[in-house]
Design a protein around this motif. Structure first.
Motif, PDB file in Angstrom:
ATOM      1  N   ILE A 113      33.362   3.707  -8.479  1.00  0.00           N
ATOM      2  CA  ILE A 113      31.897   3.536  -7.841  1.00  0.00           C
ATOM      3  C   ILE A 113      31.663   4.511  -6.990  1.00  0.00           C
ATOM      4  O   ILE A 113      30.472   5.079  -6.867  1.00  0.00           O
ATOM      5  CB  ILE A 113      31.914   2.018  -7.196  1.00  0.00           C
ATOM      6  N   THR A 114      32.831   5.087  -6.101  1.00  0.00           N
ATOM      7  CA  THR A 114      32.378   6.073  -4.996  1.00  0.00           C
ATOM      8  C   THR A 114      32.356   7.401  -5.833  1.00  0.00           C
ATOM      9  O   THR A 114      31.495   8.118  -5.246  1.00  0.00           O
ATOM     10  CB  THR A 114      33.749   6.151  -4.127  1.00  0.00           C
ATOM     11  N   LEU A 115      32.838   7.468  -6.947  1.00  0.00           N
ATOM     12  CA  LEU A 115      32.387   8.759  -7.871  1.00  0.00           C
ATOM     13  C   LEU A 115      31.156   8.793  -8.129  1.00  0.00           C
ATOM     14  O   LEU A 115      30.258   9.903  -8.155  1.00  0.00           O
ATOM     15  CB  LEU A 115      33.444   9.042  -8.832  1.00  0.00           C
ATOM     16  N   VAL A 116      30.445   7.662  -8.536  1.00  0.00           N
ATOM     17  CA  VAL A 116      29.024   7.367  -8.887  1.00  0.00           C
ATOM     18  C   VAL A 116      28.153   7.631  -7.673  1.00  0.00           C
ATOM     19  O   VAL A 116      27.219   8.402  -8.086  1.00  0.00           O
ATOM     20  CB  VAL A 116      28.893   5.948  -9.373  1.00  0.00           C
ATOM     21  N   GLN A 117      28.614   7.366  -6.740  1.00  0.00           N
ATOM     22  CA  GLN A 117      27.589   7.632  -5.285  1.00  0.00           C
ATOM     23  C   GLN A 117      27.882   8.960  -5.022  1.00  0.00           C
ATOM     24  O   GLN A 117      26.778   9.566  -4.653  1.00  0.00           O
ATOM     25  CB  GLN A 117      28.210   6.707  -3.988  1.00  0.00           C
ATOM     26  N   LEU A 118      29.095   9.667  -5.322  1.00  0.00           N
ATOM     27  CA  LEU A 118      28.953  11.106  -5.019  1.00  0.00           C
ATOM     28  C   LEU A 118      28.091  12.097  -5.943  1.00  0.00           C
ATOM     29  O   LEU A 118      27.314  12.823  -5.574  1.00  0.00           O
ATOM     30  CB  LEU A 118      30.542  11.552  -5.102  1.00  0.00           C
ATOM     31  N   SER A 119      28.078  11.486  -7.141  1.00  0.00           N
ATOM     32  CA  SER A 119      27.353  12.402  -8.159  1.00  0.00           C
ATOM     33  C   SER A 119      25.735  12.258  -7.804  1.00  0.00           C
ATOM     34  O   SER A 119      24.936  13.003  -8.260  1.00  0.00           O
ATOM     35  CB  SER A 119      27.591  11.820  -9.565  1.00  0.00           C
ATOM     36  N   MET A 120      25.428  11.064  -7.124  1.00  0.00           N
ATOM     37  CA  MET A 120      24.090  10.782  -6.918  1.00  0.00           C
ATOM     38  C   MET A 120      23.526  11.220  -5.420  1.00  0.00           C
ATOM     39  O   MET A 120      22.637  11.327  -5.144  1.00  0.00           O
ATOM     40  CB  MET A 120      23.492   9.312  -7.024  1.00  0.00           C
ATOM     41  N   GLN A 121      24.504  11.768  -4.703  1.00  0.00           N
ATOM     42  CA  GLN A 121      24.292  12.115  -3.313  1.00  0.00           C
ATOM     43  C   GLN A 121      24.630  13.716  -3.253  1.00  0.00           C
ATOM     44  O   GLN A 121      24.831  13.910  -2.151  1.00  0.00           O
ATOM     45  CB  GLN A 121      25.141  11.363  -2.442  1.00  0.00           C
TER      46      GLN A 121
ATOM     47  N   THR B 242      25.187  15.160   3.991  1.00  0.00           N
ATOM     48  CA  THR B 242      26.094  14.124   5.095  1.00  0.00           C
ATOM     49  C   THR B 242      26.686  13.241   4.178  1.00  0.00           C
ATOM     50  O   THR B 242      27.722  12.614   4.326  1.00  0.00           O
ATOM     51  CB  THR B 242      24.995  13.656   5.925  1.00  0.00           C
ATOM     52  N   GLU B 243      25.726  12.692   3.291  1.00  0.00           N
ATOM     53  CA  GLU B 243      26.055  11.604   2.138  1.00  0.00           C
ATOM     54  C   GLU B 243      27.354  11.922   1.449  1.00  0.00           C
ATOM     55  O   GLU B 243      28.260  11.174   1.239  1.00  0.00           O
ATOM     56  CB  GLU B 243      25.117  10.861   1.595  1.00  0.00           C
ATOM     57  N   ALA B 244      27.273  13.294   0.827  1.00  0.00           N
ATOM     58  CA  ALA B 244      28.261  13.516  -0.082  1.00  0.00           C
ATOM     59  C   ALA B 244      29.737  13.489   0.698  1.00  0.00           C
ATOM     60  O   ALA B 244      30.603  13.538   0.092  1.00  0.00           O
ATOM     61  CB  ALA B 244      27.841  14.918  -0.570  1.00  0.00           C
ATOM     62  N   THR B 245      29.436  14.211   1.977  1.00  0.00           N
ATOM     63  CA  THR B 245      30.920  14.398   2.673  1.00  0.00           C
ATOM     64  C   THR B 245      31.364  13.042   2.921  1.00  0.00           C
ATOM     65  O   THR B 245      32.592  13.027   2.805  1.00  0.00           O
ATOM     66  CB  THR B 245      30.503  14.954   4.026  1.00  0.00           C
TER      67      THR B 245
END
Length: 392
Positions: free
Chosen positions: A281-289, A294-297
């Motif tokens: 799920i966090t990888l999904v969040q990373l791909s969208m941010q 800041t959010e990607a970090t």
């Protein structure tokens, strides 16, 4: 000056004491600290569930779930020590008692080396997680700092430490919410570190026991450096007593490893499933941010922390496997051929036991090892691709 044996376990002891899980605390003291931790833990879980209910799309839910799962896993870790308190005390009793069973200075140095290594792992692990968490927490203050240094016509959007709904105006009560979240993260993280650091201590201890046993078997037959006289002329019962004593110690080490497996098996199964889903799920969040630095970090910090968490378990599981199998090699490398036939047969019993590796598993299904660690990463990537297709 030789350190007291309690020195090697002081980091784990302090963290366990903070969350009320040190076996030698008074019952009322344990209950007080445990209640204190669970107040903060329930606070986090309730506000995160509230955030899920007010979410309007799947992306918002994906943003909440990783931190919700983190708090859930911390609860599992703390409750593991609570429900398995008798077995934890038994493990800890053996931890201290095994020092008294050592015969020579060399054996004590071997166990001391492993105990020092376990302490070092606990220190590095706690420092890494706390430093990562502090950096993660401070990123939530980024927009506020930028509003002061480089003000805009309108305030930048509020960024909380983790997604949660507090039923109040987040802009107005930001600093109160921020302080509450910071306390939750730091206190609940102590529960996570307490569980994991003590697990590292147990694994290093049993690996040290296997190393001491191997040391004994390698030196059952040796030559004195001064007299250059072989001990082969000694009565057979000398070898017999030494071998029987070493076999008994090997059996105790195997029982210690099985007790570790019994205590953590169910807990690790739950944590493994939750961690795999969380990474996906966090990888999904990373791909969208990726467009938001800041959010990607923040996402990358969280992913690295989860991977580090799983890697430490896999690394310790691999060490246990390797050390339990090395006993047979050390017996073979010794001068077993100079022993009487009766004692050679006794060594075969130990070698037979050493063929089957001791391991830490998740409900007897998943074995924690470096090889299986890559399998978890592959599974997480597969789930990531599936979830990414839903959120696209």
């Amino acid at each position: 000056m030789e350190r007291n044996k309690t020195y090697y376990y002081d980091i784990s002891r302090r963290f366990l004491s903070v969350v009320g899980q040190w076996p030698y605390q008074k019952p009322k003291t344990r209950l007080f600290f445990l209640t204190f931790v669970f107040i903060f833990l329930i606070n986090a879980l309730v506000t995160q569930i509230a955030e899920i209910f007010v979410c309007k799309n799947i992306d918002c839910i994906f943003e909440v779930l990783p931190f919700h799962f983190l708090m859930f896993n911390i609860g599992v870790k703390v409750l593991t020590y609570r429900f398995k308190s008798k077995k934890i005390k038994l493990l800890t009793d053996h931890l201290f008692a095994d020092w008294d069973s050592l015969e020579t200075r060399e054996e004590r140095e071997i166990l001391k080396k492993y105990a020092e290594r376990g302490r070092r792992y606990a220190l590095i692990y706690s420092l890494y997680l706390y430093l990562s968490s502090i950096i993660f927490i401070l990123t939530a203050l980024g927009p506020r700092v930028l509003d002061v240094l480089f003000p805009l016509n309108a305030s930048r959007p509020v960024t909380l430490v983790y997604p949660a709904y507090y039923f109040v105006d987040e802009e107005k009560y930001f600093y109160y919410i921020f302080c509450n979240m910071m306390m939750i993260m730091l206190i609940c993280l102590a529960g996570l570190i307490a569980h994991d650091s003590m697990f590292f201590t147990y694994i290093e201890h049993v690996c040290g026991l296997f190393a001491v046993i191997g040391f004994r078997f390698e030196r059952i037959i040796y030559k004195r450096d001064i007299t250059k006289k072989s001990l082969i002329d000694c009565p057979n019962n000398v070898y017999h007593k030494q071998i029987v004593f070493s076999i008994h110690a090997h059996r105790q080490a195997l029982q210690f490893a099985k007790l570790i497996e019994n205590v953590f098996s169910i807990s690790f199964a739950i944590q493994l499933i939750v961690d795999t889903i969380t990474i996906s799920i966090t990888l999904v969040q990373l791909s969208m941010q990726l467009h938001n630095l800041t959010e990607a970090t923040r996402c990358m910090l969280y992913i690295f922390a989860q991977l580090f968490h799983l890697f430490c378990f896999s690394f310790q599981g691999q060490k246990l496997i390797n050390h339990s199998l090395e006993t047979r090699d050390k017996i073979y490398n010794g001068a077993w051929y100079e022993l009487p036939v009766k004692e050679q047969k006794l060594l075969l019993i130990v070698m037979r036991k050493s063929i089957e590796a001791s391991s830490v598993t998740a409900c007897k299904i998943y074995i924690f090892s470096l090889q299986n660690f890559t399998t978890v990463l592959q599974s997480a990537m597969s789930y990531f691709m599936m979830l990414a297709s839903f959120s696209a």
